[in-house]
Design a protein around this motif. Structure first.
Motif, PDB file in Angstrom:
ATOM      1  N   LEU A  96       0.881  -1.163   0.000  1.00 28.22           N
ATOM      2  CA  LEU A  96       0.000   0.000   0.000  1.00 28.22           C
ATOM      3  C   LEU A  96       0.922   1.216   0.000  1.00 28.22           C
ATOM      4  CD1 LEU A  96      -2.176  -1.361   2.886  1.00 28.22           C
ATOM      5  CD2 LEU A  96      -3.199  -0.614   0.731  1.00 28.22           C
ATOM      6  N   VAL A  97       0.765   2.088  -0.963  1.00 28.83           N
ATOM      7  CA  VAL A  97       1.678   3.235  -1.102  1.00 28.83           C
ATOM      8  C   VAL A  97       0.889   4.528  -0.969  1.00 28.83           C
ATOM      9  CG1 VAL A  97       3.369   4.360  -2.587  1.00 28.83           C
ATOM     10  CG2 VAL A  97       3.076   1.873  -2.700  1.00 28.83           C
ATOM     11  N   CYS A  98       1.313   5.385  -0.050  1.00 34.94           N
ATOM     12  CA  CYS A  98       0.636   6.673   0.129  1.00 34.94           C
ATOM     13  C   CYS A  98       1.147   7.664  -0.917  1.00 34.94           C
ATOM     14  CB  CYS A  98       0.862   7.241   1.521  1.00 34.94           C
ATOM     15  SG  CYS A  98       0.019   8.830   1.760  1.00 34.94           S
ATOM     16  N   THR A  99       0.211   8.225  -1.684  1.00 35.27           N
ATOM     17  CA  THR A  99       0.616   9.135  -2.763  1.00 35.27           C
ATOM     18  C   THR A  99       0.933  10.530  -2.229  1.00 35.27           C
ATOM     19  OG1 THR A  99      -1.725   9.609  -3.123  1.00 35.27           O
ATOM     20  CG2 THR A  99      -0.709   7.966  -4.552  1.00 35.27           C
ATOM     21  N   HIS A 103       4.641   7.074   2.378  1.00 32.32           N
ATOM     22  CA  HIS A 103       4.633   5.950   3.306  1.00 32.32           C
ATOM     23  C   HIS A 103       4.261   4.653   2.575  1.00 32.32           C
ATOM     24  CE1 HIS A 103       3.778   3.523   6.820  1.00 32.32           C
ATOM     25  NE2 HIS A 103       2.524   3.381   6.449  1.00 32.32           N
ATOM     26  N   GLU A 105       3.274   0.614   3.145  1.00 34.41           N
ATOM     27  CA  GLU A 105       2.854  -0.396   4.099  1.00 34.41           C
ATOM     28  C   GLU A 105       2.782  -1.733   3.375  1.00 34.41           C
ATOM     29  OE1 GLU A 105      -0.863  -0.130   7.104  1.00 34.41           O
ATOM     30  OE2 GLU A 105       0.187   1.740   6.670  1.00 34.41           O
ATOM     31  N   GLU A 133       0.117  -3.338  -6.147  1.00 35.12           N
ATOM     32  CA  GLU A 133       0.304  -2.126  -5.356  1.00 35.12           C
ATOM     33  C   GLU A 133      -0.993  -1.350  -5.321  1.00 35.12           C
ATOM     34  OE1 GLU A 133       3.430  -0.785  -7.780  1.00 35.12           O
ATOM     35  OE2 GLU A 133       4.551  -2.537  -7.120  1.00 35.12           O
ATOM     36  N   ILE A 134      -1.337  -0.908  -4.135  1.00 36.98           N
ATOM     37  CA  ILE A 134      -2.540  -0.090  -3.962  1.00 36.98           C
ATOM     38  C   ILE A 134      -2.068   1.310  -3.596  1.00 36.98           C
ATOM     39  CG2 ILE A 134      -4.629   0.227  -2.612  1.00 36.98           C
ATOM     40  CD1 ILE A 134      -4.643  -2.813  -2.146  1.00 36.98           C
ATOM     41  N   TYR A 135      -2.437   2.276  -4.417  1.00 38.44           N
ATOM     42  CA  TYR A 135      -2.030   3.659  -4.177  1.00 38.44           C
ATOM     43  C   TYR A 135      -3.200   4.455  -3.628  1.00 38.44           C
ATOM     44  CZ  TYR A 135       2.025   2.475  -7.029  1.00 38.44           C
ATOM     45  OH  TYR A 135       3.169   1.893  -7.514  1.00 38.44           O
ATOM     46  N   GLY A 136      -2.895   5.337  -2.692  1.00 32.27           N
ATOM     47  CA  GLY A 136      -3.955   6.159  -2.120  1.00 32.27           C
ATOM     48  C   GLY A 136      -3.425   6.962  -0.950  1.00 32.27           C
TER      49      GLY A 136
END
Ligand SMILES: [Mn+2]
Ligand SMILES: [Mn+2]
Ligand SMILES: [Zn+2]
Ligand SMILES: [Zn+2]
Lengths: 143, 143
Positions: A96-99, A103, A105, A133-136
């Motif tokens: 999980l990638v914070c755009t 960060h 996870e 990958e989930i971006y958000g």
DNA sequence: GCCATCATGAAAGTGACATTCATTGACATT
DNA sequence: AATGTCAATGAATGTCACTTTCATGATGGC
């Protein structure tokens, strides 16, 4: 597990006939005690304060060696830099990638993995690897 | 649907106050009648035979416009080149990528998507987008 | 300690993208 | 049709993250 990875790397190096050097020891130490998902530049800058004599090319080549030895994995998260993450034998996870803040996870989901196998089977594909990958926005950045 | 996408692009352009040009028309035509997942270079070379006067920069800028207008999507498959694929309103799919021949196949799996939502929820992430790619050998290359 | 090899790092090279800028073209207005 | 304005074009150049080169230095088997 830091010690275990050092052994894996040492074994790989001797098996390949490669030499042990001060630089490689330092870089390995720094890598293993770092956050996961570090770019070459980040690791290089982190080292530079204590070891200004270690060049970018050496960091670059040493990270490639870590990947070859199986203690690191190259990752692309679309920010234009290759990142290296720690890997352990037999372990797998997705991200999980914070755009907003960058960060990253990690997560594992066995059901998703199984469904991927089914998709590949139905198309006759033989899976080598995958990336999910989930971006958000991370919990922190949503506040 | 080629006509529909042309309309979407025309509307986008006029709404942005941008001009219609020969080059853009030609590039759009070529893009819409091409295989999906084309790189800038590939499209540029494809055009060059019939339109040697269209520059790389124009292809580059026009593909960015397509993405802005919502008729194309930028993709990274790890081969070092950005690829643009056709997108339709509300459509989503993921990819199977052959590591030998480069063949790209598309799939949709509603269950995987739902599980991703659950994973994100459990971590407090707000999903903006995701990418799922399965790499391996395609049916043809396995023979 | 000797020496064949490997390692290092400053510098130069690469490749894909991104931008600049002088010129050209589109199109609304005479 | 001619003009004026501003966007579009494309050859050239810049950027950036690697990637490689090569002269020099270090390692380790003997
Ligand atoms: Mn990870
Ligand atoms: Mn696709
Ligand atoms: Zn965040
Ligand atoms: Zn194939």
């Amino acid at each position: 597990m830091k010690r275990a990875k050092k052994k894996v790397f040492a074994d790989f190096m001797s098996q390949k006939g490669l030499k042990s050097t001060k630089q490689r020891d330092i870089i390995l130490d720094c890598f293993l005690s770092s956050d996961r998902h570090l770019s070459i530049e980040e690791l290089y800058l982190k080292l530079r304060s204590k070891h200004p004599n270690i060049g970018y090319a050496t960091v670059y080549r040493t990270l490639k060696l870590f990947a070859e030895a199986g203690i690191a994995r190259e990752m692309q998260f679309g920010d234009g830099q290759t990142r290296y993450e720690h890997v352990s034998e037999g372990e797998h996870h997705d991200h999980l990638v914070c755009t907003r803040c960058g960060h990253i996870e990690e997560f594992e989901n066995e059901t998703i993995e199984k469904l991927q196998d089914e998709v590949a089977d139905s198309r006759g594909f033989l899976i080598e690897r995958h990336r999910l990958e989930i971006y958000g926005l991370c919990a922190n950045c949503r506040k």
